[in-house]
Scaffold this motif. Structure first.
Motif, PDB file in Angstrom:
ATOM      1  N   ARG A  29       0.836  -1.193   0.000  1.00  0.00           N
ATOM      2  CA  ARG A  29       0.000   0.000   0.000  1.00  0.00           C
ATOM      3  C   ARG A  29       0.867   1.238   0.000  1.00  0.00           C
ATOM      4  NH1 ARG A  29      -2.748   3.061   3.773  1.00  0.00           N
ATOM      5  NH2 ARG A  29      -1.962   1.864   5.536  1.00  0.00           N
ATOM      6  N   ALA A  30       0.557   2.198  -0.878  1.00  0.00           N
ATOM      7  CA  ALA A  30       1.413   3.373  -1.063  1.00  0.00           C
ATOM      8  C   ALA A  30       1.651   4.114   0.231  1.00  0.00           C
ATOM      9  CB  ALA A  30       0.794   4.306  -2.106  1.00  0.00           C
ATOM     10  N   GLY A  31       0.648   4.184   1.103  1.00  0.00           N
ATOM     11  CA  GLY A  31       0.804   4.942   2.334  1.00  0.00           C
ATOM     12  C   GLY A  31       1.776   4.327   3.312  1.00  0.00           C
ATOM     13  N   ASP A  32       2.232   3.079   3.069  1.00  0.00           N
ATOM     14  CA  ASP A  32       3.094   2.377   4.015  1.00  0.00           C
ATOM     15  C   ASP A  32       4.505   2.132   3.504  1.00  0.00           C
ATOM     16  OD1 ASP A  32       1.062   2.147   5.873  1.00  0.00           O
ATOM     17  OD2 ASP A  32       0.326   0.282   5.004  1.00  0.00           O
ATOM     18  N   LEU A  33       4.790   2.436   2.257  1.00  0.00           N
ATOM     19  CA  LEU A  33       6.070   1.993   1.715  1.00  0.00           C
ATOM     20  C   LEU A  33       7.014   3.142   1.408  1.00  0.00           C
ATOM     21  CD1 LEU A  33       6.116   2.545  -1.616  1.00  0.00           C
ATOM     22  CD2 LEU A  33       4.511   0.644  -1.597  1.00  0.00           C
ATOM     23  N   LEU A  34       8.295   2.797   1.368  1.00  0.00           N
ATOM     24  CA  LEU A  34       9.345   3.675   0.895  1.00  0.00           C
ATOM     25  C   LEU A  34      10.044   2.972  -0.263  1.00  0.00           C
ATOM     26  CD1 LEU A  34      10.911   4.759   4.316  1.00  0.00           C
ATOM     27  CD2 LEU A  34       9.311   6.069   2.916  1.00  0.00           C
ATOM     28  N   ILE A  35      10.616   3.744  -1.161  1.00  0.00           N
ATOM     29  CA  ILE A  35      11.245   3.192  -2.348  1.00  0.00           C
ATOM     30  C   ILE A  35      12.694   3.647  -2.386  1.00  0.00           C
ATOM     31  CG2 ILE A  35      11.230   3.185  -4.870  1.00  0.00           C
ATOM     32  CD1 ILE A  35       8.165   3.875  -4.558  1.00  0.00           C
ATOM     33  N   SER A  36      13.607   2.691  -2.455  1.00  0.00           N
ATOM     34  CA  SER A  36      15.036   2.991  -2.478  1.00  0.00           C
ATOM     35  C   SER A  36      15.563   2.854  -3.899  1.00  0.00           C
ATOM     36  CB  SER A  36      15.788   2.045  -1.546  1.00  0.00           C
ATOM     37  OG  SER A  36      17.180   2.305  -1.581  1.00  0.00           O
ATOM     38  N   LEU A  37      16.212   3.922  -4.395  1.00  0.00           N
ATOM     39  CA  LEU A  37      16.874   3.917  -5.687  1.00  0.00           C
ATOM     40  C   LEU A  37      18.374   3.928  -5.439  1.00  0.00           C
ATOM     41  CD1 LEU A  37      14.745   6.704  -7.429  1.00  0.00           C
ATOM     42  CD2 LEU A  37      14.264   4.252  -7.307  1.00  0.00           C
ATOM     43  N   ALA A  38      19.138   3.128  -6.188  1.00  0.00           N
ATOM     44  CA  ALA A  38      20.571   3.025  -5.905  1.00  0.00           C
ATOM     45  C   ALA A  38      21.370   2.823  -7.185  1.00  0.00           C
ATOM     46  CB  ALA A  38      20.836   1.864  -4.943  1.00  0.00           C
ATOM     47  N   LEU A  39      22.613   3.313  -7.158  1.00  0.00           N
ATOM     48  CA  LEU A  39      23.567   3.134  -8.238  1.00  0.00           C
ATOM     49  C   LEU A  39      24.707   2.234  -7.753  1.00  0.00           C
ATOM     50  CD1 LEU A  39      23.754   6.839  -9.459  1.00  0.00           C
ATOM     51  CD2 LEU A  39      22.491   4.953 -10.528  1.00  0.00           C
ATOM     52  N   PRO A  40      25.427   1.602  -8.654  1.00  0.00           N
ATOM     53  CA  PRO A  40      26.529   0.712  -8.247  1.00  0.00           C
ATOM     54  C   PRO A  40      27.567   1.395  -7.367  1.00  0.00           C
ATOM     55  CG  PRO A  40      25.987   0.360 -10.547  1.00  0.00           C
ATOM     56  CD  PRO A  40      25.195   1.553 -10.108  1.00  0.00           C
ATOM     57  N   SER A  41      27.761   2.690  -7.531  1.00  0.00           N
ATOM     58  CA  SER A  41      28.757   3.408  -6.736  1.00  0.00           C
ATOM     59  C   SER A  41      28.351   3.576  -5.283  1.00  0.00           C
ATOM     60  CB  SER A  41      28.975   4.800  -7.336  1.00  0.00           C
ATOM     61  OG  SER A  41      27.773   5.561  -7.228  1.00  0.00           O
ATOM     62  N   GLY A  42      27.088   3.320  -4.961  1.00  0.00           N
ATOM     63  CA  GLY A  42      26.591   3.532  -3.599  1.00  0.00           C
ATOM     64  C   GLY A  42      25.730   4.767  -3.462  1.00  0.00           C
ATOM     65  N   ILE A  43      25.776   5.658  -4.443  1.00  0.00           N
ATOM     66  CA  ILE A  43      24.885   6.815  -4.424  1.00  0.00           C
ATOM     67  C   ILE A  43      23.452   6.311  -4.426  1.00  0.00           C
ATOM     68  CG2 ILE A  43      24.098   8.813  -5.757  1.00  0.00           C
ATOM     69  CD1 ILE A  43      27.004   9.053  -6.767  1.00  0.00           C
ATOM     70  N   ARG A  44      22.631   6.860  -3.550  1.00  0.00           N
ATOM     71  CA  ARG A  44      21.273   6.347  -3.433  1.00  0.00           C
ATOM     72  C   ARG A  44      20.314   7.432  -2.960  1.00  0.00           C
ATOM     73  NH1 ARG A  44      24.199   4.691   1.049  1.00  0.00           N
ATOM     74  NH2 ARG A  44      23.172   4.833   3.098  1.00  0.00           N
ATOM     75  N   ALA A  45      19.037   7.158  -3.156  1.00  0.00           N
ATOM     76  CA  ALA A  45      17.980   8.072  -2.738  1.00  0.00           C
ATOM     77  C   ALA A  45      16.788   7.246  -2.287  1.00  0.00           C
ATOM     78  CB  ALA A  45      17.576   8.996  -3.884  1.00  0.00           C
ATOM     79  N   THR A  46      15.989   7.829  -1.412  1.00  0.00           N
ATOM     80  CA  THR A  46      14.756   7.190  -0.965  1.00  0.00           C
ATOM     81  C   THR A  46      13.592   8.096  -1.308  1.00  0.00           C
ATOM     82  OG1 THR A  46      15.907   6.094   0.869  1.00  0.00           O
ATOM     83  CG2 THR A  46      13.515   6.210   1.003  1.00  0.00           C
ATOM     84  N   VAL A  47      12.540   7.499  -1.863  1.00  0.00           N
ATOM     85  CA  VAL A  47      11.334   8.230  -2.244  1.00  0.00           C
ATOM     86  C   VAL A  47      10.153   7.661  -1.475  1.00  0.00           C
ATOM     87  CG1 VAL A  47       9.754   8.772  -4.142  1.00  0.00           C
ATOM     88  CG2 VAL A  47      12.233   8.746  -4.544  1.00  0.00           C
ATOM     89  N   ASP A  48       9.338   8.557  -0.914  1.00  0.00           N
ATOM     90  CA  ASP A  48       8.115   8.160  -0.236  1.00  0.00           C
ATOM     91  C   ASP A  48       6.932   8.570  -1.110  1.00  0.00           C
ATOM     92  OD1 ASP A  48       5.893   7.818   1.464  1.00  0.00           O
ATOM     93  OD2 ASP A  48       7.046   8.333   3.242  1.00  0.00           O
ATOM     94  N   PRO A  49       6.027   7.643  -1.437  1.00  0.00           N
ATOM     95  CA  PRO A  49       4.856   8.030  -2.220  1.00  0.00           C
ATOM     96  C   PRO A  49       3.980   9.068  -1.528  1.00  0.00           C
ATOM     97  CG  PRO A  49       5.172   5.663  -2.334  1.00  0.00           C
ATOM     98  CD  PRO A  49       6.110   6.182  -1.271  1.00  0.00           C
ATOM     99  N   ARG A  50       4.063   9.174  -0.227  1.00  0.00           N
ATOM    100  CA  ARG A  50       3.319  10.236   0.448  1.00  0.00           C
ATOM    101  C   ARG A  50       3.983  11.573   0.118  1.00  0.00           C
ATOM    102  NH1 ARG A  50       1.978   8.931   6.325  1.00  0.00           N
ATOM    103  NH2 ARG A  50       0.561   7.554   5.170  1.00  0.00           N
ATOM    104  N   GLY A  51       3.298  12.371  -0.661  1.00  0.00           N
ATOM    105  CA  GLY A  51       3.861  13.639  -1.094  1.00  0.00           C
ATOM    106  C   GLY A  51       4.861  13.513  -2.226  1.00  0.00           C
ATOM    107  N   ALA A  52       4.999  12.292  -2.819  1.00  0.00           N
ATOM    108  CA  ALA A  52       6.053  12.060  -3.825  1.00  0.00           C
ATOM    109  C   ALA A  52       7.357  12.683  -3.330  1.00  0.00           C
ATOM    110  CB  ALA A  52       5.650  12.625  -5.182  1.00  0.00           C
TER     111      ALA A  52
END
Length: 354
Positions: free
Chosen positions: A14-37
């Motif tokens: 469910r969108a209201g409960d999850l976080l999404i992790s984006l990552a590159l091989p170098s270790g650079i990463r970001a987290t996106v929450d669907p709440r508020g995009a």
């Protein structure tokens, strides 16, 4: 892409409960929450290769006061005076949430909504939101999408943020990301210092002066030459904030829209942190860049890892339309009509630190 719940324990649906992790091989990463995009964190290296999160905010958006940390703001970023405008001869009354004015879409703007995840992969995600006709007083059913995409090459890394929208009725639209950035790192209370030692340059010779409510003055825009707002060449932010200029005093610091040079997708600003070597360039195709020096961070609430944020601990560089454009025919227009497609391309570009 990794999907995990807000405690980092297990995948959920469910969108209201999850976080999404984006990552590159170098270790650079970001987290996106669907709440508020919402862009929750962004980890980039310093000149020694050490990764740190450069964004202020909450681990879970909405935990504390509404500060728009990293969120997608809309339907109209910035302020609309008197929470009202007239379009095609019809008056529209908006929901006020900043005194008598409408700020960042109203009291229940896009930052407070659960966006639907529609296209995920390892280093990107697209989210969608449908805003109904009359939402916060805005006319038209608006369908908005925001895509986050991480990439890197030998020159460095970048986060592309692409915002689109369509409508079935003419309506004002200006979407942006409201990240609070500190290139020195934002997680360690012992090391967190303000952005006064950051160097900023902005590709603009004019800005929009405002009153104490941050509403554009009649004479807007004005030249930055000879003022503390002249960032056409890199300057220490701290050196400019302590100048007793009336516009700085009006809003407790910088909270102004800079009128960007040119058109098309181009570099709008460059932020440098000499100590760590981190550099962030902001690219956009929009006519304005709101520069906000964290004037209302007052140390009264805690963010990530319990850190209390104080005035000037971050800077926001928010591309978009000029403030109050729906009421100012002398400003670049910000009206989306049926059959048109709103597009805002922005990118946070991180050259390899040296």
């Amino acid at each position: 892409m990794r999907v995990f719940d807000r405690r980092g324990v297990r995948p959920v649906g469910r969108a209201g409960d999850l976080l999404i992790s984006l990552a590159l091989p170098s270790g650079i990463r970001a987290t996106v929450d669907p709440r508020g995009a919402t862009l929750v964190d962004l980890w980039v290296p310093d000149r020694e290769g050490r990764l740190d999160d450069i964004l202020l905010g909450h681990e879970v958006p909405g935990q504390g006061p509404r500060m728009f940390y990293g969120s997608t703001v809309g339907r109209y970023a910035n302020r609309i005076a008197g929470a009202a405008f007239t379009l095609d001869g019809q008056a529209h009354r908006l929901a006020a949430n900043d005194g008598p004015n409408c700020l960042h879409g109203g009291p229940e703007g896009f930052d407070a909504r659960d966006w639907q995840v529609v296209v995920p992969d390892e280093a990107s995600v697209t989210l969608r939101l449908v805003s109904p006709d009359g939402d916060q007083g805005f006319p038209g059913r608006l369908t908005a999408q925001v895509a986050y995409a991480l990439s890197e090459d030998d020159a460095g890394a970048r986060l592309d943020i692409t915002m689109t929208a369509t409508t079935d009725r003419a309506t004002p639209v200006s979407l942006t990301n409201h990240a609070y950035v500190n290139l020195g790192g934002a997680r360690d209370a012992a090391r967190l210092r303000g952005v006064g030692d950051h160097r900023l340059s902005v590709a603009a010779a004019r800005l929009v002066p405002v009153d104490a409510a941050a509403i554009p003055l009649a004479e807007a825009p004005v030249a930055v030459e000879g003022t503390p707002f002249d960032f056409r060449h890199p300057a220490r932010i701290g050196d400019r904030l302590r100048v007793g200029h009336p516009q700085l005093l009006a809003v407790r610091g910088i909270d102004h829209c800079f009128c960007l040079y040119g058109a098309g997708f181009r570099q709008a600003a460059r932020l440098e942190h000499p100590e760590t070597g981190r550099v962030m360039a902001v690219w956009t195709d929009q006519p304005g860049l709101q520069v906000y020096s964290g004037n209302w961070l007052d140390g009264t609430h805690r963010g990530k890892d319990g850190v209390a944020y104080r005035m000037g601990d971050a800077i926001c560089l928010e591309p978009g339309a000029w403030p109050d454009a729906p009421n100012r025919p002398d400003f670049p227009p910000a009206i989306l009509r049926p059959g048109e497609r709103y597009l805002h391309r922005m990118a946070l570009v991180f050259p390899t630190p040296r």
